[in-house]
Structures are given as C-alpha cells and as structure tokens.
Design a protein around this motif. Sequence first.
Motif, PDB file in Angstrom:
ATOM      1  N   ASN A  89       0.842  -1.201   0.000  1.00  0.00           N
ATOM      2  CA  ASN A  89       0.000   0.000   0.000  1.00  0.00           C
ATOM      3  C   ASN A  89       0.872   1.244   0.000  1.00  0.00           C
ATOM      4  O   ASN A  89       1.742   1.419   0.839  1.00  0.00           O
ATOM      5  N   GLY A  90       0.632   2.144  -0.935  1.00  0.00           N
ATOM      6  CA  GLY A  90       1.461   3.335  -1.089  1.00  0.00           C
ATOM      7  C   GLY A  90       2.592   3.115  -2.070  1.00  0.00           C
ATOM      8  O   GLY A  90       2.999   4.031  -2.769  1.00  0.00           O
ATOM      9  N   PHE A  91       3.120   1.883  -2.129  1.00  0.00           N
ATOM     10  CA  PHE A  91       4.195   1.539  -3.056  1.00  0.00           C
ATOM     11  C   PHE A  91       3.620   1.049  -4.383  1.00  0.00           C
ATOM     12  O   PHE A  91       4.275   1.100  -5.410  1.00  0.00           O
ATOM     13  N   LEU A  92       2.369   0.578  -4.337  1.00  0.00           N
ATOM     14  CA  LEU A  92       1.740   0.027  -5.533  1.00  0.00           C
ATOM     15  C   LEU A  92       1.735   1.043  -6.668  1.00  0.00           C
ATOM     16  O   LEU A  92       2.024   0.718  -7.813  1.00  0.00           O
ATOM     17  N   ARG A  93       1.409   2.287  -6.340  1.00  0.00           N
ATOM     18  CA  ARG A  93       1.335   3.313  -7.369  1.00  0.00           C
ATOM     19  C   ARG A  93       2.673   3.494  -8.068  1.00  0.00           C
ATOM     20  O   ARG A  93       2.749   3.558  -9.297  1.00  0.00           O
ATOM     21  N   GLN A  94       3.765   3.571  -7.273  1.00  0.00           N
ATOM     22  CA  GLN A  94       5.091   3.747  -7.868  1.00  0.00           C
ATOM     23  C   GLN A  94       5.462   2.559  -8.755  1.00  0.00           C
ATOM     24  O   GLN A  94       6.072   2.730  -9.815  1.00  0.00           O
ATOM     25  N   ALA A  95       5.075   1.358  -8.328  1.00  0.00           N
ATOM     26  CA  ALA A  95       5.392   0.165  -9.122  1.00  0.00           C
ATOM     27  C   ALA A  95       4.680   0.202 -10.468  1.00  0.00           C
ATOM     28  O   ALA A  95       5.276  -0.067 -11.518  1.00  0.00           O
ATOM     29  N   PHE A  96       3.393   0.551 -10.457  1.00  0.00           N
ATOM     30  CA  PHE A  96       2.647   0.615 -11.708  1.00  0.00           C
ATOM     31  C   PHE A  96       3.147   1.755 -12.588  1.00  0.00           C
ATOM     32  O   PHE A  96       3.239   1.612 -13.811  1.00  0.00           O
ATOM     33  N   GLU A  97       3.448   2.893 -11.985  1.00  0.00           N
ATOM     34  CA  GLU A  97       3.930   4.023 -12.772  1.00  0.00           C
ATOM     35  C   GLU A  97       5.279   3.711 -13.415  1.00  0.00           C
ATOM     36  O   GLU A  97       5.600   4.231 -14.488  1.00  0.00           O
ATOM     37  N   ALA A  98       6.086   2.875 -12.758  1.00  0.00           N
ATOM     38  CA  ALA A  98       7.371   2.479 -13.342  1.00  0.00           C
ATOM     39  C   ALA A  98       7.183   1.490 -14.489  1.00  0.00           C
ATOM     40  O   ALA A  98       8.097   1.294 -15.290  1.00  0.00           O
ATOM     41  N   GLY A  99       5.988   0.885 -14.567  1.00  0.00           N
ATOM     42  CA  GLY A  99       5.716  -0.035 -15.664  1.00  0.00           C
ATOM     43  C   GLY A  99       5.384  -1.452 -15.255  1.00  0.00           C
ATOM     44  O   GLY A  99       5.188  -2.316 -16.116  1.00  0.00           O
ATOM     45  N   ALA A 100       5.318  -1.739 -13.938  1.00  0.00           N
ATOM     46  CA  ALA A 100       4.988  -3.098 -13.498  1.00  0.00           C
ATOM     47  C   ALA A 100       3.582  -3.473 -13.955  1.00  0.00           C
ATOM     48  O   ALA A 100       2.681  -2.634 -13.993  1.00  0.00           O
ATOM     49  N   ASP A 101       3.409  -4.746 -14.299  1.00  0.00           N
ATOM     50  CA  ASP A 101       2.106  -5.224 -14.753  1.00  0.00           C
ATOM     51  C   ASP A 101       1.248  -5.744 -13.614  1.00  0.00           C
ATOM     52  O   ASP A 101       0.028  -5.817 -13.744  1.00  0.00           O
ATOM     53  N   ASP A 102       1.863  -6.099 -12.494  1.00  0.00           N
ATOM     54  CA  ASP A 102       1.093  -6.559 -11.342  1.00  0.00           C
ATOM     55  C   ASP A 102       2.009  -6.591 -10.131  1.00  0.00           C
ATOM     56  O   ASP A 102       3.244  -6.511 -10.256  1.00  0.00           O
ATOM     57  N   VAL A 103       1.393  -6.712  -8.952  1.00  0.00           N
ATOM     58  CA  VAL A 103       2.134  -6.818  -7.690  1.00  0.00           C
ATOM     59  C   VAL A 103       1.580  -8.005  -6.921  1.00  0.00           C
ATOM     60  O   VAL A 103       0.362  -8.145  -6.764  1.00  0.00           O
ATOM     61  N   ILE A 104       2.470  -8.874  -6.465  1.00  0.00           N
ATOM     62  CA  ILE A 104       2.090 -10.047  -5.687  1.00  0.00           C
ATOM     63  C   ILE A 104       2.635  -9.881  -4.275  1.00  0.00           C
ATOM     64  O   ILE A 104       3.817  -9.600  -4.087  1.00  0.00           O
ATOM     65  N   THR A 105       1.757 -10.036  -3.281  1.00  0.00           N
ATOM     66  CA  THR A 105       2.179  -9.945  -1.891  1.00  0.00           C
ATOM     67  C   THR A 105       2.548 -11.333  -1.376  1.00  0.00           C
ATOM     68  O   THR A 105       1.767 -12.276  -1.502  1.00  0.00           O
ATOM     69  N   LEU A 106       3.750 -11.461  -0.837  1.00  0.00           N
ATOM     70  CA  LEU A 106       4.219 -12.735  -0.288  1.00  0.00           C
ATOM     71  C   LEU A 106       3.870 -12.825   1.191  1.00  0.00           C
ATOM     72  O   LEU A 106       3.784 -11.803   1.868  1.00  0.00           O
ATOM     73  N   PRO A 107       3.672 -14.038   1.739  1.00  0.00           N
ATOM     74  CA  PRO A 107       3.786 -15.334   1.043  1.00  0.00           C
ATOM     75  C   PRO A 107       2.531 -15.678   0.252  1.00  0.00           C
ATOM     76  O   PRO A 107       1.428 -15.267   0.608  1.00  0.00           O
ATOM     77  N   GLN A 108       2.740 -16.438  -0.832  1.00  0.00           N
ATOM     78  CA  GLN A 108       1.652 -16.957  -1.659  1.00  0.00           C
ATOM     79  C   GLN A 108       1.992 -18.388  -2.046  1.00  0.00           C
ATOM     80  O   GLN A 108       3.154 -18.700  -2.312  1.00  0.00           O
TER      81      GLN A 108
END
Length: 396
Positions: A89-108
């Motif tokens: 949370n809060g980092f998701l935006r930066q990841a998508f703006e950098a070009g990431a296609d998705d974010v997975i929260t560990l553990p999964q």
Amino acid sequence: MSDTIRVLVTLAEHANPQLVEQALQGDSSLEVVGYADHVDDWRAFLEQLGDIVIVATYGHDEGVTAMVDHAVKHRPDRPVVVMSEASPNGFLRQAFEAGADDVITLPQPPEQVAFTLQKVIARKKGLTVPGRATASLVAVLGPKGGTGKTLIATNLAVALAQRDANVVLVDLDLQFGDIGLALGLSPERTMYDLMKAGPPFDHEKLERHLMKHSSGVKVLIAPTRPDQASAVSIEFLRDIYASLRTMCDAVIVDTPPGFTPEVIATIDVSTEVCMVGMLDSLSLKNTKLGLETLDLMGYDTDHVSLVLNRADSRVGITPDDVSTIVGRGPDVSIPSDREIPRSVNEGTQIVAAKPSSGAAKAFRALGDRYAKAPAPTPAPVPSSQSGVRSLIGRRR
C-alpha cells in the motif's frame, strides 16, 4: 505461449530469497531460468530467454522502480511483476507508474503465483502500450452543486463505450454518490468494500469490485453510507487510479462539489479536466473560481474543457455572456431536454435512450474530445503552489 512459464528473478536489497523460492517452487508450470540477487550487467541478465521478469523486494525500495523501469524499457513486450513481502500500500502506485504489470504480496502458494503470472502474460498481449498507464483520466469538476456533473460523467462514459472503448467510471462523491442510481446499478460492491479488502489493489481485485453496466461501462460505486467515506484515503485513491489506468482505455471520475483533498488528489493525476457550469450567476461565478484555482495549481489549460449544461435555458444570461463572466467560452454546450429527467429517474442515459436528440449529440461531441486525443502526461503541479493546495484542502 508454452505450458511452462520461464521466469527471470532479481532481488532488490532486503528481499527474502526463501520466500521467493517458496513462491516459485512446487508448481510444474513455473521454471526459473535466471536468478540474481545482484545484477552487475542488466543487459546480459535481461537478454536471457524468459517469459516474465520478477523483481522481488521486502517493501518500498527506491531501487525497485529503477529495476522495473529498466526491464520494461529493455523488452516492452515482456511483463514485469513485483513481489513484495511487506504490504505494498502506497508503493503500488510507484510500481505501476514504473511499468509493473502486477504486484504479488508474499507469502503466496506456488499454484496461486502461477495462476497470477498466467493471467499477467495473457493480459499483456492485449495492452496497446504494454506495461504503462496509458488510459486517460478525466476529472469531471463542478465547484457548485446541482450543475449536472453526474449526468455529464455517466453520459460521457456511455458515449465512449459506444465507440468500443473500455471505460471505468469512478464515483468520488464518497458521502452522497449517485452514480449507481443514475445507471440503475445495485451497489452490491462498492469502493468501501474494495478498501476493506486491502492491498494490493491489483487488476484482479479491482475487476471483482467493479459493477458492469449494460453499456459495457465498469463502475466503482461510492460507499453506500456517509460514515464509510472516512475510510477512503488519498493513498488508496492514487493506487487505484494508477492500477485502473493500466487496465482500460479511459477513467472518468465524477467528483463532489468543491476542491476537497480527494478532488485535488484526482486532479493531480488526471490527464484531462471537464469543468461543468450552468447559465446562472452563482454557477458561473463558481466556475470562474474553479478555473482560476486550476490555473493557480499550475494545471495545463489546454487539457481543461468547459461544458455548459442546459445551455439553452432562458434565465437572463445568454451563452454569449459566458465568455465575459468566466473568461472563456464553452467547448461543449448541452441543451435542455425534457427526456433527461426521465432518463435519470429510469437509470438510463439519453446518449443511448434518445441518440438523435441534441443532448445526445452534444455528449457524443464531448466524448470525441477524449476519444481522439492521446493520453498526455498528467499536468504537473509546481511545488511553489503547494501552499495554495494546502489552503484549499483545509476548507473541507
């Protein structure tokens, strides 16, 4: 694509390699073909034949966005996924703006990771510009209540959907939002439910919370009760906007009256503003103040459209007077139509219910402004104007 997903993995500082290995081992559809906890030669690492790149991190890390950006620029057709141990949370935006296609929260579990990666690869093939927030975000503003913002937002969204655009409509009137009612949608899932579901606010989670309208427009409905509004944070809004702009062609945001913190946050990330006014002195006065406020915020006036609702009303002020009062003429004028109140009460949109009417033609003309224009970079707000924005925010 073959049944086996070839994965390239790189670890940012403080990433937990054991968690990453656990997430990728145990599912026969995943094969790690490249692994590095420190990359000296990015080009050599990314030249390896992999179907997807995973950047693993503990949480927010400035180096992660650089890694994602590098991987995206090297091969824009190959998806990049961030694995985060801490809540993104809060980092998701930066990841998508950098070009990431998705974010997975560990553990999964490995099978869930494999399923997510399969969807990311499939979705990547359908993106016009892979890995980037390409959708326009149109903020529909009206400093005075009762000007018809919801009417404009819903008909604009449907007009764009009629052009086969993938449209998401967001109701930002967190206390008294009417988008669901205006579209005849039952609020089975709302923005409050999405907030309670917690991060990451990825594509799959957003899809589950978007209500589908018969026109094809997907809707993020406002909370159903005013007391739920306080749960929606500014960071949450920025994160969902960033994610939505990577999964559709246009995001339309219907805002409440005034420049609340939520509205300012929306303006900050918007690519276009649609300012709505009417032919009465109070509305035009507030419209003028709204345009002046956007100017003080440093917003590019080339990306501000002025829409005059009920433009043929006979109230002693003519459309020609608008330029004198507001300082600019309307870009689109919506005429009155007795079918509009009926369409609102029935949960339909005049752009679809009465397509030959003057109002419907005007809404389609408004849609043309956003459908033809490429999505520009959101207008920057100079740091020197931060005091203005803070002052507006304190008026809430």
